[in-house]
Design an enzyme around this catalytic site. Structure first.
Site, PDB file in Angstrom:
ATOM      1  CG  ASP A 185      22.432  -9.435  22.580  1.00 31.06           C
ATOM      2  OD1 ASP A 185      21.398  -9.566  23.142  1.00 31.06           O
ATOM      3  OD2 ASP A 185      22.657  -9.374  21.282  1.00 31.06           O
ATOM      4  CG  HIS A 186      18.725  -9.120  27.509  1.00 32.38           C
ATOM      5  ND1 HIS A 186      18.720  -8.077  26.799  1.00 32.38           N
ATOM      6  CD2 HIS A 186      17.570  -9.657  27.351  1.00 32.38           C
ATOM      7  CE1 HIS A 186      17.477  -8.143  26.190  1.00 32.38           C
ATOM      8  NE2 HIS A 186      16.712  -9.002  26.467  1.00 32.38           N
ATOM      9  CG  HIS A 248      18.462  -8.766  21.000  1.00 34.43           C
ATOM     10  ND1 HIS A 248      19.292  -8.509  22.108  1.00 34.43           N
ATOM     11  CD2 HIS A 248      17.591  -7.635  21.526  1.00 34.43           C
ATOM     12  CE1 HIS A 248      18.947  -7.606  22.842  1.00 34.43           C
ATOM     13  NE2 HIS A 248      17.788  -7.207  22.256  1.00 34.43           N
TER      14      HIS A 248
END
Length: 492
Positions: A185-186, A248
């Site tokens: 999950d960047h 996110h």
């Protein structure tokens, strides 16, 4: 909280096998991230990359693509050429067992040529429908029978609901254990998201007031100014709830409200995050209607409506905006409303977190109305922290004013900040999963999101319900009304 860190810059010896090596993600994010690790000295002589896809590319053409993806990052052509020389290409059909045998032979050769010590990192930059097949064949064809580690990095979307996510996880876990599975999950690699724990648990003054006795509400905004662009085909099957909230936003919320972990290591942080997801109230359909708002953008100046975008149905009911109120029933944060908001074609592109503290009785100052004390974490585009306080106005008379104490990273500091993918790939190389999503976190986050999605699916909305907000605004009016019911308002 005991902090467990390894600050030594140690060369990482590994073979990267990138499934989807010709794709957009690889060229925009992965190759630049690997090059940054190379420039910083984490990758040196002992690494190699195999890019795989169905296209019949040669090694030379593949290296030209890699060079193009990092063009402009440095002025040294020799450095670029040396980096690109570590890249190899294999045309590969993920369903063809024979192709894995060819891949194994190449991998073994590169392991010997570059002294990689059997360390392998498999990056699945492809459709999730192939994850199980790839993992099965990597195991069955002997690619994971090495003396070093074998780890797999997985991109989202990880399922589209709990049932599909569990099926996907079951397929992968047959061949790669949880500790070798890195779900990326960047957002968890962004500098200011990683600062949340430092702020909360590294400052006694904030630790003392980070609770339901002192915090009025928490607000998390992930706003995008762009529309769906070229992602219309995917987005119309996902929507903002699945695309942004399930991953996110809920990951950010967990960091904001979880209890203090015993140490800064993956096991202890994961334990607290899972406890938080378990404490996240799952709403009934009636409660969803009371606590969640959805929207879809209409046309604006030089901008088309969502239903006019490429690959979008003209009567699509997919939401491009979500706002909601979350409740986490844990010891410190029970009763604190957590407001979340995300959408496309909003007024600006920004990610920020606002912690709004409860007001003191202002009778001492004649009831003139004190401003909220707000701690703002600016994730992007400005990177820094703001703290809003009440101070005295300059002059003879006594009156208060709102004063901001701010901190921003300088251009020089921003230049040193690792890009999210660079940071997370290094974490995976080091076997540090603290900034990755674990299955049990996904399990509970999907169950929360599924309750909202199912409630919405039961509603029989008229087609003309959308669009309900104009491009360039911050979403539908109902988003503001959601907070107003509790006497709150959006800070941003």
């Amino acid at each position: 909280m005991k902090v467990v860190l390894n600050l030594a810059k140690k060369e990482q010896k590994a073979l990267f096998v990138i499934f989807g090596g010709t794709g957009d993600l690889a060229q925009r994010k992965l190759y630049p991230a690997l090059f940054d690790l190379y420039k910083r000295g984490y990758l040196k002589k002992h690494f190699a990359v195999i890019g795989t896809a169905r296209r019949p590319w040669s090694n030379g053409y593949y290296r030209d693509v890699v060079r193009s993806s990092i063009d402009g990052m440095v002025n040294s052509q020799s450095q670029i050429d040396e980096f690109a020389s570590h890249f190899y290409y294999q045309s590969h059909n993920v369903n063809d067992v024979d192709h894995y045998e060819t891949l194994r032979v190449l991998a073994d050769k590169l392991d010997q040529d570059y002294g990689l010590e059997g360390n392998r990192l498999y990056y699945l930059a492809m459709s999730p429908s192939f994850f199980g097949t790839i993992c099965e064949h990597l195991k069955s064809q002997g690619l994971t029978k090495t003396t070093g580690y074998n780890r797999v990095i997985i991109e989202k979307p990880f399922g589209h609901d709990y049932a599909s996510a569990k099926k996907l996880n079951d397929e992968i876990s047959k061949y790669f254990p949880e500790e070798a599975t890195f779900r990326i999950d960047h957002y968890l690699g962004k500098e200011m998201i990683q600062n949340i724990m430092a702020l909360r648990f590294g400052n006694s003054i904030l630790s003392a007031i980070w609770n339901n006795k002192m915090i009025s509400n928490i607000q998390v905004t992930l706003s995008e100014s762009l529309g769906v662009e070229e992602r219309g085909g995917y987005y119309d099957t996902a929507g903002a709830l699945r695309d942004m909230v399930q991953n996110h936003i809920l990951q950010i919320v967990a960091l904001l409200v979880m209890d203090r972990p015993d140490s800064y290591c993956a096991k202890d942080v994961r334990k607290r995050k899972v406890e938080t997801f378990k404490a996240l109230k799952i709403y009934s359909p009636k409660e969803v209607a009371q606590n969640f708002v959805r929207g879809q953008y209409g046309a604006g100046k030089d901008m088309v409506a969502y239903r006019e975008e490429s690959m979008i149905a003209p009567d699509s009911m997919t939401e491009t905006f979500v706002a909601g109120k979350l409740e986490v029933d844990n010891c410190d944060m029970a009763g604190v409303p957590i407001y979340i908001r995300t959408g496309k074609r909003l007024a600006t592109k920004a990610t920020r977190i606002d912690i709004v503290f409860k007001k003191d009785d202002d009778s001492l100052f004649g009831g003139q109305g004190l401003a909220d004390n707000i701690l703002t974490i600016n994730v992007e585009p400005d990177t820094g922290i703001d703290f809003t306080l009440n101070t005295k106005k300059i002059g003879q008379e006594f009156a208060t004013r709102q004063t901001n104490i701010g901190y921003r990273l300088t251009k020089e500091q921003v230049a040193k900040v690792p890009e999210a993918y660079e940071r997370l790939i290094l974490n995976a190389l080091q076997g540090n999963s603290v900034n990755f999503t674990h299955w049990d976190e996904l399990e509970y986050s999907w169950k929360f999101v599924d309750a909202i999605r199912n409630a919405w699916d039961q509603e029989d909305l008229p087609v003309d319900y959308f669009p309900n907000y104009a491009c360039g605004t911050m979403g539908p009016q109902a988003s503001d009304e959601l907070l107003a019911k509790a006497g709150h308002h959006w800070i941003f």
